[in-house]
Design a protein around this motif. Sequence first.
Motif, PDB file in Angstrom:
ATOM      1  N   UNK A  53       0.824  -1.208   0.000  1.00  0.00           N
ATOM      2  CA  UNK A  53       0.000   0.000   0.000  1.00  0.00           C
ATOM      3  C   UNK A  53       0.863   1.264   0.000  1.00  0.00           C
ATOM      4  N   UNK A  54       1.967   1.234   0.716  1.00  0.00           N
ATOM      5  CA  UNK A  54       2.879   2.380   0.724  1.00  0.00           C
ATOM      6  C   UNK A  54       3.426   2.645  -0.669  1.00  0.00           C
ATOM      7  N   UNK A  55       3.793   1.588  -1.381  1.00  0.00           N
ATOM      8  CA  UNK A  55       4.326   1.736  -2.729  1.00  0.00           C
ATOM      9  C   UNK A  55       3.257   2.227  -3.692  1.00  0.00           C
ATOM     10  N   UNK A  56       2.043   1.720  -3.548  1.00  0.00           N
ATOM     11  CA  UNK A  56       0.946   2.182  -4.395  1.00  0.00           C
ATOM     12  C   UNK A  56       0.709   3.681  -4.189  1.00  0.00           C
ATOM     13  N   UNK A  72       1.181  -3.976   4.133  1.00  0.00           N
ATOM     14  CA  UNK A  72       0.261  -4.982   3.602  1.00  0.00           C
ATOM     15  C   UNK A  72       0.187  -4.816   2.084  1.00  0.00           C
ATOM     16  N   UNK A  73      -0.147  -5.894   1.372  1.00  0.00           N
ATOM     17  CA  UNK A  73      -0.297  -5.743  -0.076  1.00  0.00           C
ATOM     18  C   UNK A  73      -1.470  -4.832  -0.404  1.00  0.00           C
ATOM     19  N   UNK A  74      -1.311  -4.022  -1.424  1.00  0.00           N
ATOM     20  CA  UNK A  74      -2.450  -3.257  -1.906  1.00  0.00           C
ATOM     21  C   UNK A  74      -3.464  -4.238  -2.486  1.00  0.00           C
ATOM     22  N   UNK A  75      -4.742  -4.004  -2.244  1.00  0.00           N
ATOM     23  CA  UNK A  75      -5.805  -4.850  -2.793  1.00  0.00           C
ATOM     24  C   UNK A  75      -6.997  -3.974  -3.169  1.00  0.00           C
ATOM     25  N   UNK A  76      -8.059  -4.609  -3.604  1.00  0.00           N
ATOM     26  CA  UNK A  76      -9.206  -3.874  -4.169  1.00  0.00           C
ATOM     27  C   UNK A  76      -8.786  -3.071  -5.399  1.00  0.00           C
ATOM     28  N   UNK A  77      -7.794  -3.565  -6.124  1.00  0.00           N
ATOM     29  CA  UNK A  77      -7.369  -2.919  -7.366  1.00  0.00           C
ATOM     30  C   UNK A  77      -7.752  -3.817  -8.543  1.00  0.00           C
ATOM     31  N   UNK A 142      -1.974  -9.817   5.271  1.00  0.00           N
ATOM     32  CA  UNK A 142      -0.891  -9.629   6.235  1.00  0.00           C
ATOM     33  C   UNK A 142       0.274  -8.929   5.554  1.00  0.00           C
ATOM     34  N   UNK A 143       1.126  -8.231   6.343  1.00  0.00           N
ATOM     35  CA  UNK A 143       2.291  -7.584   5.749  1.00  0.00           C
ATOM     36  C   UNK A 143       3.109  -8.563   4.921  1.00  0.00           C
ATOM     37  N   UNK A 144       3.653  -8.068   3.833  1.00  0.00           N
ATOM     38  CA  UNK A 144       4.398  -8.934   2.917  1.00  0.00           C
ATOM     39  C   UNK A 144       5.686  -9.421   3.571  1.00  0.00           C
TER      40      UNK A 144
END
Length: 230
Positions: A53-56, A72-77, A142-144
């Motif tokens: 999410x930070x990278x997104x 955490x991984x970005x999702x809902x994309x 969960x965090x990557x």
Amino acid sequence: MYATSMKNPFGMEFVLIPAGELRMDPNRHIFEKPANRVIIPEPFYLGKYLVTQKEWRSVMGNDPSCFEGDDRPVECVSWNDVQEFIAKLNIKEGTDKYCLPTEEEWEYACRAGTTTRYSFGDTDSKLGEYAWYCANSEHETHPVGQKKPNPWGLYDMHGNVWEWCQNRSNGNYDENLAYASTWEDVVVFSPVLRGGGWVSYPRKCRSAYRMTFHPNYGHYSLGFRLLRSV
């Protein structure tokens, strides 16, 4: 000679994946391809981790995720959202090297030279050591990078979030129509997803398992990792 790993200006880490050959899984599940030999002619870099999410936010300036957390991984994309992210990242870095992996490139990297159902073996007895899935995720991402990596140093290739791939399903029209609302949707339907997610049963986290989803829509179990050409 290429570096075995690299980090881009946005802090995203990449692992060099060597050229080689892939024998696609012989299990003929409806959502799996028949066995066939695929040549990966050139090496490429693949994200060591799922895009976070930070990278997104660093590229897009927003965060669509349902489960909040920088690592955490970005999702809902959606697949289309990811294409916009890639276009902006390429512009910001002044390159054209970023894209999604094809599903063949993804499976080749996931297997990391193995021929078993998972990158760590044929049974799911150790899946919890490598993946966040329905039995241990507690109904969230969960965090990557918290689980064990595969043999080539890639994390979360099994579980956490499903990963968008660049290419689209080769399924027939009848199969695609079952997931589309109109015949017009079939034309733009079915980018492939790989890897399973936090909602998934073990069999959906296997190296060969594939599913599809409409490119216009996201979901709280869908994310991605980047490919960067050498």
